[in-house]
Write a protein that holds these residues in place. Sequence first.
Motif, short mmCIF file in Angstrom:
data_model
loop_
_atom_site.label_atom_id
_atom_site.label_comp_id
_atom_site.label_asym_id
_atom_site.label_seq_id
_atom_site.Cartn_x
_atom_site.Cartn_y
_atom_site.Cartn_z
N ALA A 79 -12.45 -7.86 -42.32
CA ALA A 79 -11.13 -8.50 -42.40
C ALA A 79 -10.03 -7.55 -41.93
N SER A 80 -10.10 -6.30 -42.35
CA SER A 80 -9.04 -5.36 -41.96
C SER A 80 -9.14 -4.98 -40.48
N ALA A 81 -10.32 -5.02 -39.89
CA ALA A 81 -10.46 -4.74 -38.45
C ALA A 81 -9.72 -5.79 -37.64
N ALA A 82 -9.78 -7.03 -38.08
CA ALA A 82 -9.03 -8.08 -37.39
C ALA A 82 -7.53 -7.85 -37.54
N CYS A 83 -7.11 -7.30 -38.66
CA CYS A 83 -5.68 -7.02 -38.90
C CYS A 83 -5.16 -5.94 -37.97
N ALA A 84 -6.00 -5.01 -37.60
CA ALA A 84 -5.58 -3.89 -36.75
C ALA A 84 -5.13 -4.35 -35.38
N THR A 85 -5.58 -5.51 -34.96
CA THR A 85 -5.22 -6.01 -33.63
C THR A 85 -3.88 -6.73 -33.62
N ASP B 234 0.31 -7.46 -34.52
CA ASP B 234 1.59 -6.76 -34.57
C ASP B 234 1.86 -6.34 -36.01
N PRO B 235 2.59 -5.24 -36.21
CA PRO B 235 2.86 -4.75 -37.57
C PRO B 235 3.51 -5.78 -38.50
N VAL B 236 4.28 -6.71 -37.95
CA VAL B 236 4.92 -7.71 -38.82
C VAL B 236 3.90 -8.65 -39.45
N PHE B 237 2.73 -8.78 -38.86
CA PHE B 237 1.67 -9.65 -39.40
C PHE B 237 0.66 -8.89 -40.26
N ARG B 238 0.60 -7.59 -40.11
CA ARG B 238 -0.45 -6.81 -40.79
C ARG B 238 -0.35 -6.85 -42.30
N ARG C 246 3.28 -18.75 -37.85
CA ARG C 246 2.08 -18.14 -38.41
C ARG C 246 1.00 -18.05 -37.34
N VAL C 247 0.10 -17.07 -37.54
CA VAL C 247 -1.05 -16.94 -36.65
C VAL C 247 -2.33 -17.08 -37.47
N ARG C 248 -3.38 -17.53 -36.82
CA ARG C 248 -4.66 -17.73 -37.51
C ARG C 248 -5.54 -16.51 -37.31
N VAL C 249 -5.95 -15.90 -38.44
CA VAL C 249 -6.81 -14.72 -38.43
C VAL C 249 -7.76 -14.83 -39.61
N ASN C 250 -9.03 -14.50 -39.40
CA ASN C 250 -10.03 -14.51 -40.48
C ASN C 250 -10.09 -15.84 -41.23
N THR D 224 -7.77 2.31 -44.01
CA THR D 224 -6.76 1.37 -43.51
C THR D 224 -5.33 1.89 -43.69
N LYS D 225 -5.17 3.01 -44.37
CA LYS D 225 -3.80 3.52 -44.57
C LYS D 225 -3.12 3.83 -43.24
N SER D 226 -3.84 4.35 -42.30
CA SER D 226 -3.24 4.69 -41.01
C SER D 226 -2.87 3.44 -40.22
N MET D 227 -3.50 2.33 -40.54
CA MET D 227 -3.22 1.09 -39.83
C MET D 227 -1.78 0.62 -40.06
N MET D 228 -1.22 0.98 -41.18
CA MET D 228 0.13 0.52 -41.50
C MET D 228 1.20 1.51 -41.05
#
Length: 167
Positions: free
Chosen positions: A46-52, A54-58, A107-111, A162-166
């Motif tokens: 789930a978090s790998a999909a978040c990495a792709t 934009d930061p506003v959606f993460r 909104r965007v669809r993820v996971n 995942t800390k670096s992702m943010m």
Amino acid sequence: MMKSVKWLRGIAAAAILFLAGPVFADDDNGFSEHQTKRAVDTFEAASAACATLDPVFRVDCLRQAYSQTVRVVANASVYWEAEVALTRVNRGLYAFVREHLDRNVARVRVNGGRIKAVTPASVPVAQQLYRDGVDRAVAAMRGASSLEVRYFEPISQALLATKSMMQ
């Protein structure tokens, strides 16, 4: 008649204890490598999909990753400390998203879920909130008993990754 019923009850109780002995064995503590792996795999996917994104959606995406992981660990009651730690992060992110929702962005669809955007100005605050939440969750899981830490450590490592992702 009464004596034979008591005798049969005694035999039945002895048979149950004999047959169920392996279930109540001392080394069966309820933790499993499989359950831990399922939690880690769920969170990492789930978090790998978040990495792709934009930061506003993460922020909302990671919140949903935590929510999915909580559902996995909730299936095993011995993981309750990990469940509580993950739920706290999830709720903090949920409250943040509600408070800083950008209503002008679709909104965007993820996971399999619909991810909401936060305002661009709130992203630095979200980043700090997320890092603090991860640190608290990891500290809670690492502060458990040595047996729990053994099974919670892979989950902690996945959170820390995942800390670096943010940023």
